[in-house]
Scaffold this active site. Structure first.
Site, PDB file in Angstrom:
ATOM      1  N   TYR A 121     117.034   9.515 -12.559  1.00 12.87           N
ATOM      2  CA  TYR A 121     116.298   8.284 -12.230  1.00 12.87           C
ATOM      3  C   TYR A 121     115.727   8.487 -10.836  1.00 12.87           C
ATOM      4  O   TYR A 121     116.020   7.764  -9.891  1.00 12.87           O
ATOM      5  CB  TYR A 121     117.210   7.053 -12.297  1.00 12.87           C
ATOM      6  CG  TYR A 121     117.753   6.760 -13.680  1.00 12.87           C
ATOM      7  CD1 TYR A 121     117.037   7.126 -14.821  1.00 12.87           C
ATOM      8  CD2 TYR A 121     118.968   6.118 -13.860  1.00 12.87           C
ATOM      9  CE1 TYR A 121     117.528   6.862 -16.094  1.00 12.87           C
ATOM     10  CE2 TYR A 121     119.466   5.846 -15.131  1.00 12.87           C
ATOM     11  CZ  TYR A 121     118.741   6.223 -16.246  1.00 12.87           C
ATOM     12  OH  TYR A 121     119.234   5.961 -17.500  1.00 12.87           O
ATOM     13  N   ARG A 122     114.917   9.499 -10.717  1.00 17.16           N
ATOM     14  CA  ARG A 122     114.489   9.974  -9.402  1.00 17.16           C
ATOM     15  C   ARG A 122     113.868   8.863  -8.561  1.00 17.16           C
ATOM     16  O   ARG A 122     113.088   8.052  -9.048  1.00 17.16           O
ATOM     17  CB  ARG A 122     113.481  11.107  -9.543  1.00 17.16           C
ATOM     18  CG  ARG A 122     113.269  11.829  -8.221  1.00 17.16           C
ATOM     19  CD  ARG A 122     112.192  12.859  -8.308  1.00 17.16           C
ATOM     20  NE  ARG A 122     112.446  13.866  -9.317  1.00 17.16           N
ATOM     21  CZ  ARG A 122     113.307  14.865  -9.207  1.00 17.16           C
ATOM     22  NH1 ARG A 122     114.024  14.980  -8.110  1.00 17.16           N
ATOM     23  NH2 ARG A 122     113.452  15.738 -10.177  1.00 17.16           N
TER      24      ARG A 122
END
Ligand SMILES: Cc1cc2nc3c(=O)[nH]c(=O)nc-3n(C[C@H](O)[C@H](O)[C@H](O)COP(=O)(O)OP(=O)(O)OC[C@H]3O[C@@H](n4cnc5c(N)ncnc54)[C@H](O)[C@@H]3O)c2cc1C
Ligand SMILES: *[C@@H]1O[C@H](CO)[C@@H](O)[C@H](O)[C@H]1NC(C)=O
Ligand SMILES: *[C@@H]1O[C@H](CO)[C@@H](O)[C@H](O)[C@H]1NC(C)=O
Ligand SMILES: *[C@@H]1O[C@H](CO)[C@@H](O)[C@H](O)[C@H]1NC(C)=O
Ligand SMILES: *[C@@H]1O[C@H](CO)[C@@H](O)[C@H](O)[C@H]1NC(C)=O
Ligand SMILES: *[C@@H]1O[C@H](CO)[C@@H](O)[C@H](O)[C@H]1NC(C)=O
Length: 535
Positions: free
Chosen positions: A477-478
């Protein structure tokens, strides 16, 4: 090698100073010459290169650009869509030689667009055609190439066996390349861990263009690519994965509770029990704004989305015993196969009935909801009632178009795997993890700022309730807000600002592996693993 790298650094600096001036065009001509003359490249080579003047360039670029927030970003000079390994090798070698960076793209779902956006002149290595899947039912394994989507993988497994599965994520269009290299959560996680926990071999092409399997790459690099993100170490071509047994009948449900129906009480109970339930049950809680029953006033809605590896009767008994507040009834539940459950949970995501034929999972058109920004958190204890009430006010903010919080329970297998087994460190002690997302379609900078600021402020609000020192985050979930590298050299200490959040005590070992396999830091981006020494 040394000289090549000096030249490369020099060329990169020049390219940086004059990006998109004639020197960049010159660089890209040189890249093409190098690519076409690369030894052993096959005849199909002329059909894998898209330059900016090619009429298909935009459609190829857009095809797996998942987040439309980046549709106006700087574009690649060239897109290469390899069909065979030598095309990948040629791209790696020729990019280095001519001062171009590479962005490797498998499914294109990177939240910050790192697989198709860069600050410097670059080439996209788009692996969408490298997508073969071979299932070995007898040995309970499969080889999956990185351009295959989760949907294709699940479908192919189900065609070979009704009682084998793979524990990975939910959305059908997610690529196995990025997903597995960053961890990979899904509805089988409490029973079998992450996707990356179930990898037993891999093929990667390193910075020198060598194709390596597990034995040839060694255990350090094999460790690093299972959760450390693939982009820092080379180009992964395929994974050998362990398939896991599932019963022929599983049960799914998605029940909705709104705030006026005592959702707060149910949510509190969920926080206490979800990670302690039988590990065959995965019960996710999604919170979002909803139209309330009264006067169309905004209100909060909690969805409880679940898959149980067993039949409905046993599930009802389990829920009555452990979570009666939810009030689950038989009519809320559907018995199906594991592949049916994948269609169902995907349906919750895309807003379909969830009862379609499994072939929907083969759709290669991206599911795109617009522009988005996501974040993540990990919790060791429940959010107290006053904390939840503040959260409702955030979710009720009608200045944002759509927002959602997904709570994914831990426990089960997740508690039993050590923090250093693979680079993904967030294991025992956590009770659940939160995924935040805000989505909008409105055009313009003001709308983007409004939505991005909203999620940043919400993240700040959540600080007292979540993990700290450092605040843990999930690389898949950069989030570039938690820290980025410099454009040039980035020290280990500087990169630690974001690196410790993603990888905790595993960050140092990742940097050690990086230093060994890519000492000149060719494979780099805003959040790539740094080298330990300055070259
Ligand atoms: C709609 C949606 C649903 C999602 N659902 C889940 C979920 O249920 N569970 C979960 O855990 N995550 C989920 N994610 C997050 C997802 O796991 C990550 O975004 C993942 O990195 C996507 O992989 P990709 O190949 O599609 O992305 P890409 O954008 O292609 O790649 C992501 C990163 O990996 C690198 N990379 C890609 N391929 C390779 C390769 N072959 N070799 C080396 N590096 C490579 C890229 O350069 C980039 O840095 C979801 C994301 C979206 C947008
Ligand atoms: C565009 O690139 C593709 C792939 O290399 C090639 O097959 C096609 O002929 C090119 N089209 C044009 C108009 O140049
Ligand atoms: C199963 O694996 C073994 C060793 O890994 C291999 O020799 C054998 O051929 C495989 N079985 C099948 C059916 O492919
Ligand atoms: C909400 O909870 C209260 C007290 O626990 C109870 O009396 C009431 O019936 C509940 N309302 C609903 C709609 O479940
Ligand atoms: C609420 O309902 C109105 C009217 O049906 C609709 O326009 C609006 O988009 C809905 N809002 C949400 C958050 O669903
Ligand atoms: C594939 O998905 C896209 C995007 O969700 C959708 O528009 C399209 O109708 C789907 N195609 C099929 C054949 O289901």
């Amino acid at each position: 090698m040394k000289c090549l790298s000096c030249y490369y650094t020099f060329a990169a600096v020049i390219a940086l100073l004059f990006s998109f001036t004639p020197s960049a065009a010159d660089t890209h001509e040189k890249f093409l010459q190098c690519f076409y003359s690369y030894p052993h490249n096959t005849n199909s080579i002329s059909s894998v290169i898209y330059t900016q003047t090619n009429s298909s360039y935009s459609s190829v670029l857009d095809a797996t650009m998942q987040n439309l927030r980046f549709s106006d970003s700087r574009k690649p000079l060239v897109i290469v869509t390899p069909l065979v390994v030598s095309h990948i090798q040629a791209t790696i070698i020729c990019s280095q030689r001519h001062g171009l960076q590479i962005r490797t793209r498998s499914g294109g779902h990177d939240y910050e667009g790192l697989s198709y956006v860069a600050r410097v002149p670059f080439v996209i290595l788009d692996l969408l055609n490298i997508r073969e899947i071979k299932v070995d039912v007898k040995n309970r394994t499969a080889w999956v190439q990185v351009g295959a989507t989760l949907g294709e993988l699940y479908y192919t497994i189900s065609q070979a066996s009704k009682t084998l599965a793979f524990p990975a994520g939910v959305c059908y269009s997610v690529g196995t390349g990025g997903h597995i290299s960053g961890g990979g959560y899904g509805f089988l996680m409490r029973k079998y861990g992450l996707a990356a926990d179930n990898v037993i071999d891999a093929h990667i092409i390193d910075v020198n263009g060598n194709l390596l399997d597990r034995k040839a790459m060694g255990e350090d690099l094999f460790w690093a690519i299972r959760g450390g993100g693939g982009a820092s170490f080379g180009v992964i071509v395929s994974w050998k994965i362990k398939l896991v047994p599932v019963p022929s009948t599983v049960t799914v449900f998605n029940v909705e509770r709104i705030l006026e129906e005592n959702a707060t009480e149910i949510i509190q109970k969920w926080q206490q029990v979800a990670n302690k339930l039988d590990e065959r049950i995965f019960l996710r809680m999604d919170l979002a704004r909803a139209n309330s029953s009264q006067h169309g006033k905004l209100a909060l809605q909690a969805n409880f989305v679940s898959m149980f590896q067993g039949g409905v009767e046993e599930l009802i008994l389990l829920m009555q015993k452990n979570f009666p507040e939810l009030g689950l009834e038989r009519k809320d539940c559907t018995e199906t196969s594991w592949i049916g459950s994948a269609v169902f949970t995907n349906g919750v995501l895309i807003g379909s009935s969830g009862h379609e034929a499994p072939e929907v999972l083969l759709n290669r058109t991206q599911l795109r909801s617009g522009k988005y920004k996501g974040k993540s958190d990990y919790l060791r204890k429940p959010i107290p009632v006053d904390g939840l009430q503040g959260l409702w006010r955030w979710l009720n903010d009608d200045k944002v178009q759509y927002s959602q919080l997904q709570f994914a329970p831990y426990g089960g297998r997740m508690d039993k795997i050590s923090e250093s087994e693979i680079p993904f460190a967030h294991r025992s002690g956590y009770i659940f993890h939160i995924h935040y997302v805000v989505v909008w379609q409105e055009e313009g900078d003001e709308a983007t700022q409004r939505h991005v600021n909203w999620i940043r402020r919400l993240y700040k609000y959540m600080e007292p309730y979540v993990s700290n020192s450092p605040r843990a985050a999930y690389v898949n979930y950069r989030d570039l807000d938690i820290g980025v590298n410099n454009n040039g050299y980035t020290s280990y200490n500087q990169a630690s600002i974001w690196g410790l959040k993603y990888f905790s005590n595993n960050f140092k070992r990742l940097a050690t592996v990086k230093t060994k396999v890519d000492p000149h830091n060719f494979f780099r981006n805003e959040q790539s693993i740094p080298t330990l020494s300055k070259e």
